[in-house]
Scaffold this active site. Structure first.
Site, mmCIF file in Angstrom:
data_model
loop_
_atom_site.group_PDB
_atom_site.id
_atom_site.type_symbol
_atom_site.label_atom_id
_atom_site.label_comp_id
_atom_site.label_asym_id
_atom_site.label_seq_id
_atom_site.Cartn_x
_atom_site.Cartn_y
_atom_site.Cartn_z
ATOM 1 N N GLN A 396 -18.156 83.025 63.455
ATOM 2 C CA GLN A 396 -18.978 84.175 63.198
ATOM 3 C C GLN A 396 -20.481 83.868 63.498
ATOM 4 O OE1 GLN A 396 -17.282 84.883 59.980
ATOM 5 N NE2 GLN A 396 -16.591 86.568 59.944
ATOM 6 N N HIS A 400 -26.760 85.824 56.476
ATOM 7 C CA HIS A 400 -27.534 86.475 55.299
ATOM 8 C C HIS A 400 -28.780 86.622 54.562
ATOM 9 C CE1 HIS A 400 -22.809 84.581 55.479
ATOM 10 N NE2 HIS A 400 -22.969 85.914 54.887
#
Length: 659
Positions: A396, A400
């Protein structure tokens, strides 16, 4: 009893009346055209009794709901055709057991347990039987049975239908639909709705393929055969869809992955685990470089985290046991100091949280944007694995963002801008936004209602400020927070979910994350989860099909092939290849003892963007004859001119050639 028409007028009908009775009361012309009804917002056929006081709108073949009605009836026609098919082969029709036959997008299917396997070769014969059933214009009749009578009909004969009846709640109506009569026809357990007769089904359908399907989707249950079909109102719609189907086969990323030597999935390595071959890895690295460049420009900090983590980490985050069924089982390790439990990383976010938490944070450090190309692992069921688009190990482009509540909208808008930059760079023009909010009736979500409401409002406000058209999807949120997903159309008009942004007030709470604010007090940060690509594996699989393997120059594994006309120009061809490589292009020379046209054709089959042909004149003048895939011969030009243009096309990540 009274029912109400769309204009609000009341109509008196007999108790137990159907939509057909309403249509007849409104006039013979409407009764002849009617195929169904919308009753209190629900799709009904003409056969189901209406509830008292219902709001009724009669449907004709002009209404979009007509497709659902005839596709559902086609599933029953398919089941009847299958029973007749095996009866003609000498089997008792009762030996064909039936699972379920629902409507799906663009068509229908039926799950069948037959005395011998069906194959795609059987489909033309089944289609012919179905068309014969349509031509007979068999009327449909609806009736109900008690639970006892319904069970008696199937027990010992069809375990699938018996199981469905046993699972129905006590007191629920059990209905059947019969097409034709006892002498010639077919009856099935079904809620409906259907068209009034088989002659009201347009003949524009096609059975497409046979596949295996576990009963109720459970791999521990029997494997049935699922026969798929598509159906449309018009011949033009069917023709367009069949063209799209053939084009999709031509673009299938699994086939192109083999032909272009991009990736493989080796059974000895494991199902759903991708081995990137050199050419495929080039595409992967180009996408990573693009995202890394954009992230660094936008203030992200890159990190790397392990492929496993302590089980307690995922228990604290809530991913375990919440996603236990889709995770690999924990590993228990024993040594002289005791035992430890680890889990293959299913998510990157808990690791990034621990990076945030490793020291005291101040509001001056926020927003803190942590990014990683992190590989995670999910235990997808074997029957659900599909090439690159459904795998067990995937990377991925995860990040964050830790920020103050006041910074959420600005950070969210920044992520939106990044996602739109990705789509524009790759020519993914058609997309829609989908905001997933929680279902207030569900218990799967964690956290306070007030924080959920705040997060949902912040996402909507950011989407509105960005000018996005979006829909709200109740129940589509992650367990820890609402999200915005992008649904993108590819070159064939197929939709794929790509890119997600999530606002999370709950994981910071679960991990007790803090920062020191301007007031000197500790406060809780907000997390934004984002992954514009989603997973590199799935994203590349979609790109392969979107571009049909014919990538823009910047993504092409081999950007130029140099083809000498004869052996006399081989030294010059090698010199050109070296010049291209030194400049930063991915180039190869084809010096095989094949005819020049064969070598040019092979380069085109391998979807190489530029083919540089060099003969005696080019060698003497220091030029190259340039051919561009799909555009043909672009003429002869100095090598330096080609390099300048090709490098600009590459470095600027242009979708179209510069020449």
């Amino acid at each position: 009893m009274t029912v109400y028409l769309p204009d609000g007028k009341a109509l008196e009908v007999q108790e137990g009346a159907t939509a057909r009775d309403v249509a007849q009361a409104l006039g013979p012309r409407l009764a002849q055209k009617a195929v169904g009804a919308i009753v209190n917002g629900e799709l009904y056929d003409l056969l189901k009794p209406l509830p008292p006081g219902a709001s009724v709108r009669i449907l004709t073949e002009e209404d979009p709901e007509y497709q659902t009605l005839f596709r559902h009836t086609l599933a029953h026609v398919l089941a009847q055709a299958v029973k007749e098919h095996f009866q003609e082969k000498g089997y008792d029709p009762e030996s064909v057991k039936l699972g379920v036959g629902p409507v799906i997008e663009k068509g229908f299917y039926y799950d069948i347990d037959a005395p011998e396997p069906l194959s795609d070769e059987d489909l033309p014969a089944l289609e012919a039987r179905m068309r014969a059933i349509l031509a007979k214009d068999l009327p449909l009749r609806r009736y109900t049975l008690s639970r006892e009578a319904a069970l008696a009909r199937y027990q010992g004969k069809d375990p699938y239908k018996a199981e469905l009846i046993q699972e129905l709640p006590e007191g629920e109506e059990i209905s059947f639909y019969q097409q034709g009569d006892e002498a010639y026809g077919f009856t099935d357990l079904c809620r409906g709705p259907h068209v009034p007769s088989t002659g009201r089904i347009p003949p524009h359908f096609r059975l497409t393929h046979v596949a295996g399907a576990y009963w109720r989707g459970d791999e521990r249950r029997p494997m049935l055969q699922r026969v798929y079909g598509v159906a449309f109102r018009t011949a033009e719609e069917l023709k367009a869809y069949l063209w799209q189907l053939e084009e999709a086969k031509r673009r299938d990323h699994r086939r192109l992955g083999r032909e272009l030597e991009l990736f493989l999935i080796d059974p000895m390595v494991g199902k759903g685990l991708v081995l990137w071959l050199p050419k495929g890895n080039t595409i992967r690295e180009e996408l990573i470089a693009f995202m890394r460049e954009e992230q660094l420009r936008r203030g992200y900090q890159l990190v790397t985290t392990p492929h496993i983590g302590g089980l307690e980490l995922y228990k604290t985050s809530g991913h375990y046991p919440y996603y236990a069924e889709s995770q690999f089982p924990p590993m228990r390790l024993e040594d002289r100091e005791g035992s430890e439990e680890y889990l293959l990383k299913p998510m990157n976010c808990p690791h990034h949280i621990r990076i945030y938490a490793h020291k005291k944070r101040s509001y001056r450090e926020l927003p803190l944007r942590i990014a990683e190309f992190g590989t995670v692992y999910r235990y997808e069921k074997a029957g659900e694995l599909l090439g690159l688009t459904r795998v067990r190990g995937f990377t991925q482009d995860d990040a964050h963002l830790f920020c103050t509540p006041e910074q959420v909208k600005e950070e969210f808008l920044g992520v939106l801008d990044l996602v739109l930059k990705v789509f524009a760079t790759l020519g993914l023009k058609g997309f829609r936004a989908r905001i997933g909010v929680r279902d207030p009736q569900s218990s799967k979500y964690v956290g306070e209602e007030a924080k959920w409401a705040l997060a949902e409002r912040q996402i909507e406000e950011a989407a509105q400020e960005a000018g996005l058209d979006y829909t709200l999807e109740e129940g589509d949120a992650a367990f820890y927070g609402p999200k915005l997903d992008f649904v993108v159309k590819d070159a064939l008009g197929r939709e794929w979910q790509l890119g997600t942004i999530q606002v999370d007030y709950n994981l910071p709470e679960r991990f007790q994350l803090t920062y020191v604010g301007k007031d000197g007090e500790e406060h809780r940060p907000v997390m934004i989860h984002r992954a514009p690509f989603g997973s590199l594996e799935r994203f590349i699989g979609i790109l392969i099909e979107h571009f049909a393997g014919d990538f823009p120059l910047w993504l092409s594994p081999v950007q130029a092939v140099v083809v000498p006309v004869s052996e006399k120009q081989e030294d010059y061809a090698k010199e050109v290849v070296e010049r291209l490589k030194e400049a930063g292009l991915r180039a190869e020379g084809d010096l095989r003892p094949e005819r020049m046209q064969a070598r040019i054709r092979d380069a085109e089959v391998q979807k190489v963007p530029y083919i540089l042909v060099v003969g005696e004149r080019e060698r003497a003048e220091g030029t190259v004859s340039v051919r561009r895939r799909h555009r043909g011969n672009l003429g002869t030009m100095p090598l330096a001119t080609f390099l300048e243009g090709a490098l600009r096309e590459y470095r600027e990540r242009k979708l179209e050639p510069v020449f």
